[in-house]
Each structure stands twice: as structure tokens, then as C-alpha cells.
Motif scaffolding. Structure first.
Motif, PDB file in Angstrom:
ATOM      1  N   ASP A  43       0.805  -1.227   0.000  1.00 52.86           N
ATOM      2  CA  ASP A  43       0.000   0.000   0.000  1.00 52.86           C
ATOM      3  C   ASP A  43       0.835   1.273   0.000  1.00 52.86           C
ATOM      4  O   ASP A  43       0.316   2.346  -0.260  1.00 52.86           O
ATOM      5  N   LYS A  44       2.124   1.161   0.280  1.00 51.72           N
ATOM      6  CA  LYS A  44       2.997   2.333   0.364  1.00 51.72           C
ATOM      7  C   LYS A  44       3.867   2.541  -0.869  1.00 51.72           C
ATOM      8  O   LYS A  44       4.396   3.626  -1.057  1.00 51.72           O
ATOM      9  N   ILE A  45       4.060   1.511  -1.690  1.00 53.39           N
ATOM     10  CA  ILE A  45       4.974   1.644  -2.824  1.00 53.39           C
ATOM     11  C   ILE A  45       4.528   0.831  -4.027  1.00 53.39           C
ATOM     12  O   ILE A  45       4.040  -0.282  -3.900  1.00 53.39           O
ATOM     13  N   LEU A 118      11.863   6.503   1.571  1.00 54.30           N
ATOM     14  CA  LEU A 118      10.603   5.865   1.964  1.00 54.30           C
ATOM     15  C   LEU A 118      10.109   6.381   3.311  1.00 54.30           C
ATOM     16  O   LEU A 118       8.906   6.527   3.505  1.00 54.30           O
ATOM     17  N   THR A 121       8.094  10.154   3.422  1.00 57.45           N
ATOM     18  CA  THR A 121       6.758  10.449   2.920  1.00 57.45           C
ATOM     19  C   THR A 121       5.690   9.686   3.685  1.00 57.45           C
ATOM     20  O   THR A 121       5.906   8.543   4.084  1.00 57.45           O
ATOM     21  N   LYS A 122       4.570  10.324   3.878  1.00 55.03           N
ATOM     22  CA  LYS A 122       3.425   9.662   4.518  1.00 55.03           C
ATOM     23  C   LYS A 122       2.486   9.080   3.465  1.00 55.03           C
ATOM     24  O   LYS A 122       1.607   8.301   3.777  1.00 55.03           O
ATOM     25  N   LYS A 124       2.059   7.579  -0.785  1.00 54.46           N
ATOM     26  CA  LYS A 124       2.574   6.469  -1.594  1.00 54.46           C
ATOM     27  C   LYS A 124       3.815   6.913  -2.355  1.00 54.46           C
ATOM     28  O   LYS A 124       3.960   8.073  -2.724  1.00 54.46           O
ATOM     29  N   THR A 125       4.669   5.938  -2.622  1.00 51.59           N
ATOM     30  CA  THR A 125       5.881   6.154  -3.394  1.00 51.59           C
ATOM     31  C   THR A 125       5.768   5.388  -4.699  1.00 51.59           C
ATOM     32  O   THR A 125       5.281   4.256  -4.725  1.00 51.59           O
TER      33      THR A 125
END
Length: 178
Positions: A43-45, A118, A121-122, A124-125
């Protein structure tokens, strides 16, 4: 511990020799369902092959707040270069970091730079390179150094269609150092 630290830069550059073979897996591997044009690792990258300037707004629409460029300038002179992507990202209100990974290998400072990016940031990357492989492998090394279990790293990368075999030994070493 000292031996592990001393060998890290050597091992990372030796491992990369096999990275050209670590392209996205074939269509027989079930990819995680997604509506995105980018491959979701979690969900983050997400990762991607070389992006175009037009895709920056698509990334923003998908919640991306940071773009990480893992492609060195000049690798493909016809592709948008770092300054072009950075300017377009900033114009769209996105953060941008360049951590170029050449075919000569990964280094400990690149792994640390990916961890810092990574962590910065709060949202997505989106990380990109020529095929998404180097971005995935760098993410894998960063996650291992940050304490994620190697099996989970391999599973998430595999769900996105990438094989971490070329860096799996180093993932195991970095994860064991935690």
C-alpha cells in the motif's frame, strides 16, 4: 558484524551482475489485482518501468506523493531524464528523489538513501527504472535492512511480478543484521 559491514559494498555490486536476468516474471505468475498502471508492491509503494511526463499526473491521481528515480541519466537518451521528471513532479506537487542504480550494482549508501526516501513520505511512493526490477531490488534491500522478513519481501515482490533471487542472499544478510 565488522566483516558483514565490510563485505556489504562488495556483495551488493557482485549481486547486481545477475540483475539483468531478474526482469519481471512472465504472465504465469499471478499478479496482485490492481487498477493501477504501476505495479503495487504494497500500500505504500509501487514500481514501474520508465515513466513519461504524462504519467506523473496519473501517479498523483493514484495517491503518489513521492517519485523515486532509480534510472541513471543517459541510460536511454530518448527517455525523460532526471531533471525533466523532477521538474514535472514538483510542478504536480510531488516530492522527487533520484537514487540512480547503474548496472554496476547497489551500494550501501543507495540502500540507506532508499530507506530515507521511503521514511520521508506519509503517502505512496512510485519508484521506477528501465523495467522496475532495480527499483524492486533496491526496495527489497531497504526493507531487509529495516527489519522486514525476507520471505515477506520475496512474496510482495513476487505478487508484483518481480523475482528478488539476484539479491536474496543480501536480503537475508541485511535482515539478519537487525
Amino acid at each position: 558484524m565488522k566483516i558483514r559491514s565490510a563485505l556489504l559494498p562488495i556483495a551488493l555490486s557482485i549481486i547486481t551482475v545477475g540483475c539483468s536476468a531478474a526482469t519481471a516474471t512472465d504472465s504465469s505468475v499471478p499478479l496482485e489485482e490492481t487498477k493501477s498502471m504501476f505495479r503495487k508492491i504494497n500500500d505504500k509503494i509501487g514500481v514501474s518501468p520508465q515513466i513519461t511526463l504524462d504519467q506523473i499526473n496519473d501517479a498523483k491521481a493514484e495517491g503518489v506523493t513521492l517519485i523515486v528515480n532509480n534510472r541513471p541519466d543517459g541510460e536511454d537518451p530518448a527517455a525523460p531524464q532526471s531533471a525533466d521528471i523532477e521538474a514535472a513532479a514538483k510542478a504536480a506537487g510531488l516530492d522527487y528523489v533520484a537514487i540512480p542504480i547503474s548496472h554496476s550494482g547497489f551500494s550501501a549508501p543507495q540502500v540507506d538513501a532508499m530507506i530515507a526516501a521511503l521514511d520521508s513520505t506519509k503517502g505512496k511512493t512510485l519508484a521506477y527504472c528501465r523495467s522496475g526490477t532495480r527499483s524492486t531490488l533496491l526496495w527489497s534491500l531497504a526493507q531487509a535492512k529495516s527489519g522486514m522478513a525476507p520471505e515477506e519481501i520475496a512474496r510482495l515482490a513476487g505478487n508484483a511480478g518481480y523475482d528478488i533471487t539476484p539479491v536474496r542472499a543480501m536480503v537475508d544478510v541485511l535482515a539478519a543484521g537487525q
